[in-house]
Design a protein around this motif. Structure first.
Motif, PDB file in Angstrom:
ATOM      1  N   SER A  47       0.850  -1.181   0.000  1.00 29.44           N
ATOM      2  CA  SER A  47       0.000   0.000   0.000  1.00 29.44           C
ATOM      3  C   SER A  47       0.889   1.236   0.000  1.00 29.44           C
ATOM      4  O   SER A  47       1.873   1.294   0.747  1.00 29.44           O
ATOM      5  CB  SER A  47      -0.892  -0.009   1.253  1.00 29.44           C
ATOM      6  N   VAL A  48       0.546   2.202  -0.845  1.00 29.99           N
ATOM      7  CA  VAL A  48       1.291   3.454  -0.915  1.00 29.99           C
ATOM      8  C   VAL A  48       0.268   4.591  -1.003  1.00 29.99           C
ATOM      9  O   VAL A  48      -0.507   4.655  -1.963  1.00 29.99           O
ATOM     10  CB  VAL A  48       2.236   3.498  -2.136  1.00 29.99           C
ATOM     11  N   GLU A  49       0.255   5.448   0.013  1.00 28.98           N
ATOM     12  CA  GLU A  49      -0.682   6.571  -0.007  1.00 28.98           C
ATOM     13  C   GLU A  49      -0.323   7.532  -1.138  1.00 28.98           C
ATOM     14  O   GLU A  49       0.828   7.598  -1.588  1.00 28.98           O
ATOM     15  CB  GLU A  49      -0.680   7.272   1.351  1.00 28.98           C
ATOM     16  N   ALA A  50      -1.295   8.293  -1.591  1.00 24.81           N
ATOM     17  CA  ALA A  50      -1.149   9.143  -2.776  1.00 24.81           C
ATOM     18  C   ALA A  50      -0.050  10.191  -2.645  1.00 24.81           C
ATOM     19  O   ALA A  50       0.600  10.541  -3.627  1.00 24.81           O
ATOM     20  CB  ALA A  50      -2.484   9.813  -3.110  1.00 24.81           C
ATOM     21  N   GLU A  51       0.184  10.697  -1.448  1.00 26.36           N
ATOM     22  CA  GLU A  51       1.182  11.758  -1.249  1.00 26.36           C
ATOM     23  C   GLU A  51       2.510  11.240  -0.717  1.00 26.36           C
ATOM     24  O   GLU A  51       3.355  12.015  -0.294  1.00 26.36           O
ATOM     25  CB  GLU A  51       0.612  12.801  -0.276  1.00 26.36           C
ATOM     26  N   TYR A  52       2.707   9.927  -0.755  1.00 20.59           N
ATOM     27  CA  TYR A  52       3.907   9.322  -0.184  1.00 20.59           C
ATOM     28  C   TYR A  52       5.146   9.631  -1.005  1.00 20.59           C
ATOM     29  O   TYR A  52       5.118   9.628  -2.232  1.00 20.59           O
ATOM     30  CB  TYR A  52       3.740   7.800  -0.082  1.00 20.59           C
ATOM     31  N   GLY A  53       6.255   9.856  -0.315  1.00 18.48           N
ATOM     32  CA  GLY A  53       7.558   9.961  -0.952  1.00 18.48           C
ATOM     33  C   GLY A  53       7.886  11.339  -1.487  1.00 18.48           C
ATOM     34  O   GLY A  53       7.164  12.314  -1.268  1.00 18.48           O
ATOM     35  N   LEU A  62       1.089   4.993  -6.718  1.00 20.69           N
ATOM     36  CA  LEU A  62       0.687   5.936  -5.673  1.00 20.69           C
ATOM     37  C   LEU A  62      -0.822   5.902  -5.463  1.00 20.69           C
ATOM     38  O   LEU A  62      -1.595   5.849  -6.413  1.00 20.69           O
ATOM     39  CB  LEU A  62       1.132   7.359  -6.031  1.00 20.69           C
ATOM     40  N   GLY A  63      -1.230   5.934  -4.210  1.00 18.60           N
ATOM     41  CA  GLY A  63      -2.652   5.930  -3.886  1.00 18.60           C
ATOM     42  C   GLY A  63      -3.317   4.597  -4.154  1.00 18.60           C
ATOM     43  O   GLY A  63      -4.510   4.538  -4.429  1.00 18.60           O
ATOM     44  N   ARG A  64      -2.556   3.487  -4.063  1.00 19.28           N
ATOM     45  CA  ARG A  64      -3.077   2.158  -4.392  1.00 19.28           C
ATOM     46  C   ARG A  64      -2.744   1.167  -3.278  1.00 19.28           C
ATOM     47  O   ARG A  64      -1.723   1.290  -2.612  1.00 19.28           O
ATOM     48  CB  ARG A  64      -2.468   1.610  -5.684  1.00 19.28           C
ATOM     49  N   ARG A  65      -3.576   0.153  -3.136  1.00 20.39           N
ATOM     50  CA  ARG A  65      -3.305  -1.012  -2.286  1.00 20.39           C
ATOM     51  C   ARG A  65      -3.498  -2.240  -3.158  1.00 20.39           C
ATOM     52  O   ARG A  65      -4.528  -2.395  -3.790  1.00 20.39           O
ATOM     53  CB  ARG A  65      -4.238  -1.062  -1.094  1.00 20.39           C
ATOM     54  N   LYS A  66      -2.482  -3.100  -3.172  1.00 15.31           N
ATOM     55  CA  LYS A  66      -2.519  -4.279  -4.038  1.00 15.31           C
ATOM     56  C   LYS A  66      -2.211  -5.524  -3.212  1.00 15.31           C
ATOM     57  O   LYS A  66      -1.245  -5.547  -2.454  1.00 15.31           O
ATOM     58  CB  LYS A  66      -1.501  -4.123  -5.169  1.00 15.31           C
TER      59      LYS A  66
END
Length: 181
Positions: A47-53, A62-66
């Protein structure tokens, strides 16, 4: 973090946080990989939040969970079956993709053959649904001590190819190695 269960299984986990404009965002990954002589299996959740990094992440992630599983079963020296199932959810809207792939592959020193089936079931942010089922096949031939590689592949829709990521297509390729390394 990394740990082993026996000699054939490894568990990996990562978590990261970034801060921008006073907001904290996170990204995380958990994987379990099992490898034996005939079976390779990878189960994952990320999972990576949309504003990460700070721009180092792929925009598509970005903004996805797989969550998914990839597997390869070697039936004999040349023949193998590959399979993959996953669900990819948006963290910013209601879009989602459910997908499954299966492929049979035959590999020799000079030739690769493959045939498979891929299915995508997408729910778009506006609530509409797109589905695609594609029959895929391909061949690669290596010549002149692997200096020349010729390939051809085709993807044929078994229904309406509604998913933009899974079009019906035909590809031809050629690669030539100028140097020996």
């Amino acid at each position: 973090l990394r740990g082993r269960i026996g000699t054939a299984t490894e568990i990996r986990a990562e978590i990261g946080m970034s801060r921008r404009d006073g907001e904290t965002s996170t990204g995380w990954l958990v994987e379990a990989q099992h490898q034996t002589g005939a079976l390779d299996l990878l189960a994952y959740a990320r999972s990576v939040e949309a504003e990460y990094g700070v721009g180092q992440q792929s925009g598509a992630e970005l903004g996805r969970r797989k969550i998914g599983v990839d597997a390869r079963l070697k039936l004999d020296e040349n023949l193998s079956v590959l399979g993959s199932v996953w669900q990819d959810d948006s963290l910013t809207d209601t879009s989602r993709r459910r997908a499954a792939e299966a492929q049979l592959g035959y590999t020799t020193q000079n030739t690769d053959l493959r045939a498979g089936l891929t299915h995508f079931n997408d729910r778009l942010a506006d609530g509409t649904r797109n589905t695609s089922t594609i029959l895929e096949g391909g061949v690669t031939q290596r010549l002149f001590n692997n200096k020349l590689e010729l390939s051809a592949s085709s993807s044929i829709a078994l229904d309406d190819a509604e998913s933009i990521d899974l079009p019906a297509r035909h590809r031809f390729g050629a690669r030539y190695a100028i140097t020996n390394d």
